[in-house]
Structure formats: structure tokens, C-alpha cells
Design an enzyme around this catalytic site. Structure first.
Site, PDB file in Angstrom:
ATOM      1  N   SER A 179      10.665  24.261   1.633  1.00 55.91           N
ATOM      2  CA  SER A 179      11.721  25.146   2.120  1.00 55.91           C
ATOM      3  C   SER A 179      12.674  24.356   3.016  1.00 55.91           C
ATOM      4  CB  SER A 179      11.095  26.336   2.855  1.00 55.91           C
ATOM      5  OG  SER A 179      12.039  27.354   3.071  1.00 55.91           O
ATOM      6  N   ASP A 197      10.927  29.836  -3.199  1.00 56.99           N
ATOM      7  CA  ASP A 197      10.474  29.003  -2.086  1.00 56.99           C
ATOM      8  C   ASP A 197       9.020  28.550  -2.260  1.00 56.99           C
ATOM      9  OD1 ASP A 197       9.657  28.109   0.495  1.00 56.99           O
ATOM     10  OD2 ASP A 197      11.185  29.356   1.439  1.00 56.99           O
TER      11      ASP A 197
END
Length: 325
Positions: free
Chosen positions: A62, A196
Site C-alpha cells: 500500500s 490493496d
């Protein structure tokens, strides 16, 4: 320090006995709090000039993935701090109209991915993973592998990397991989079928360790477990708990806690496993926050700067000196 190490362990530190080292830097997810990670790295670089250049593999999930890719492309920690400070408000810009359309976050992502994508394209251009200066491992999650055989069609974790071999992602565009790893559910839309990587590896330390020693790696790029030195850096953690011994809760009650539970739980287990596997050759740098800082709150950049700038790094600089350099 050297004498205490010898007396405690009965062995010489690696920097004295000439042991070959494979150095891994791992960076957690955490939205805008990635600024904390970048500032900590900048401070460590000032304390030990050149330690960052010694890294063999950078892993990040991320926001940590964005930071990992930026560092691997040659950008300095200071430049990355500027990116967070300058682009944060554009990336996490939510309008009242969008909130009304999405019913808050109930039926749509909170933010458009367009500003983030534009910033990533501006930062990385047409750079590919193969053109990076360092090896990288970037977790994302593939929502549909689109297998031709219906029985094999499924979602699965995906680790984007630039190691050589048949499964290399070296031809992948860096900006796109950065977008994939940071497409956090409810915050941003999915990107080309990816979300993500924090849904399974918000702390990518164990992912990075497995990638480094994988038997599928070419022998020239495969590390031995005994060679690995790993530094894991978090984005700040506030003490959290849920009171009550028997919680008869459903989805509504648990919903507000699940993301934090998953992120903290996965970070914790990765931390534990790496400690067991690497011992003193593993270190975790995590800042304790007095109050939670939301992942999408760029107004807290000033506070994060103070926290990261004032955090005591004495033990970490000693660890770098003893195990990394």
C-alpha cells in the site's frame, strides 16, 4: 557494544566475522501515515549515511509499496516526504457531492483514484519494474485470475517483483503496480482487478523473506536464510482494545473494527514469525501514537512530522551498526 554481544551470544557480530549479508527493508501500509516511515528513513540515513544504498530488496504494501518503489527508483527519503506533503490533500480530496452519491462510503469508494494515478504517472513515468535500481516485492490482491478453466478461477494474493525468471513482473509499469497495491477497499476503487495488498500482508516482512530465499529464484538472486538481515518499519500504531468478554456482535458492530483488527493482527504475526526465523538479524521500528491518525487525513502531516522527528532512534542506530553495516 561489541563486547556485550560476544558475552551474551558467544559469537562475533556479523560485521566482524565477514559474514555475507542480504539486506531487506520492509515498509508497512498505512495511508498518509507513510509520511512517518519516510521521515524515519531520512533520519536513519543522516545517522548512517549509505545504509539505504546497501539494501538488496525493498518490500512495501500500500503506501509502503509507493515508498518502496520510489526509493527503488532512486528518489531520496526527503523527496518522498515532499510527495506526501504536497500531494496528500489532492489524493484524499472528498467532496460533499461525492459523499451524497456514495451514501458516505456505503455504496462507493470514498475517493477517486484519478488524482493518485496522475501523481504516480508524474512520479514514475513509463519506468518498468525491471528498470528499478533495487529488487522489489510489492503485495497486491488479484480479485479474479481469469483462468480459462472455471474450476481454477479464483481470487488470490499477488506479489509483484522484478527477480529474473518465468514469473518475473519486470515488464510491469511501476506506476500501475503502485496503484494496484494502494487500491484500499472502501477508500479507492479497484484497479485493473487488483486491490490493496494490505488485505493479506499489511506488514510485508514475511513476504519479503520468502521472496528472498525462494527456491524458484535464480541461484544468483537467491539468498540463504543465514545471510538475511531485515529491517521492518511501521507507519505508527495507537494502542487499541475492545472491552467485554462475550461480544454477541454481528456485521454492523464488528464492521467498524475489522480493518484495524486485520491490519494490526497481520502485522503482529509477521513480526513474530520474522523474529523467530531471524533472531537478532531482525528489527522492527514502530512509532507509538498517543491518538489514532486516520489513514486519509493529510491535515495531520505536521503532527506526523513532529512525531517522526522526535522519536528516539538510539536502539535502532545501534542495531544498524551491529547487524546491518
Amino acid at each position: 557494544m561489541v563486547l556485550s554481544h560476544i558475552l551474551k551470544t558467544g559469537t562475533y557480530p556479523a560485521f566482524l566475522n565477514g559474514m555475507k549479508k542480504y539486506r531487506i527493508l520492509c515498509l508497512d501500509g498505512g495511508g498518509i501515515r507513510g509520511f512517518i516511515t519516510a521521515r524515519l528513513i531520512e533520519r536513519l540515513q543522516k545517522e548512517h549515511p549509505g545504509w539505504l544504498e546497501q539494501v538488496d530488496l525493498i518490500a512495501g504494501t500500500s503506501t509502503g509499496g509507493l515508498l518502496a518503489l520510489a526509493l527503488a527508483s532512486g528518489k531520496s527519503p526527503a523527496e518522498v516526504c515532499e510527495l506526501y506533503a504536497n500531494a496528500g490533500e489532492l489524493i484524499f480530496d472528498d467532496s460533499l457531492l461525492d459523499d451524497l452519491k456514495d451514501l458516505g462510503r456505503l455504496v462507493g469508494a470514498d475517493y477517486s483514484s484519478a488524482p493518485l494515478q496522475e501523481e504516480l504517472e508524474r512520479t514514475f513515468g513509463q519506468l518498468s519494474l525491471a528498470e528499478l535500481e533495487k529488487k522489489v516485492a510489492i503485495p497486491a490482491f488479484d480479485l479474479d485470475n481469469q483462468a480459462e478453466d472455471p474450476e481454477k478461477r479464483s481470487w488470490k494474493p499477488k506479489i509483484f517483483h522484478n527477480f529474473i525468471g518465468d514469473d518475473s513482473d519486470g515488464d510491469q509499469n511501476v506506476a500501475k503496480v503502485a496503484l494496484y497495491t494502494s487500491a484500499a477497499p472502501t477508500y479507492f476503487p479497484s484497479a485493473d482487478g487488483y486491490i490493496d495488498g494490505g488485505v493479506f500482508a499489511n506488514n510485508p516482512s514475511l513476504v519479503a523473506l520468502a521472496q528472498a530465499i525462494a527456491q524458484d529464484n535464480h541461484h544468483s538472486e537467491r539468498a540463504e536464510l543465514s545471510e538475511v538481515v531485515l529491517l521492518s518499519i511501521g507507519t505508527g500504531s495507537a494502542k487499541s482494545y475492545i472491552e467485554g468478554e462475550t461480544l454477541d456482535w454481528g456485521l454492523t458492530q464488528w464492521g467498524g473494527h475489522l480493518i484495524d483488527l486485520l491490519m494490526d493482527g497481520m502485522a503482529g504475526i509477521s513480526d513474530y514469525q520474522c523474529k523467530q526465523l531471524l533472531g537478532e538479524r531482525y528489527a522492527r521500528l514502530q512509532v507509538e501514537l498517543d491518538e489514532p491518525i486516520e489513514l486519509d487525513d493529510p491535515s495531520q502531516i505536521g503532527l506526523m512530522d513532529r512525531i517522526a522527528s522526535q522519536h528516539h532512534l538510539g536502539e535502532m542506530t545501534e542495531w544498524l551498526q551491529e547487524h546491518w553495516l
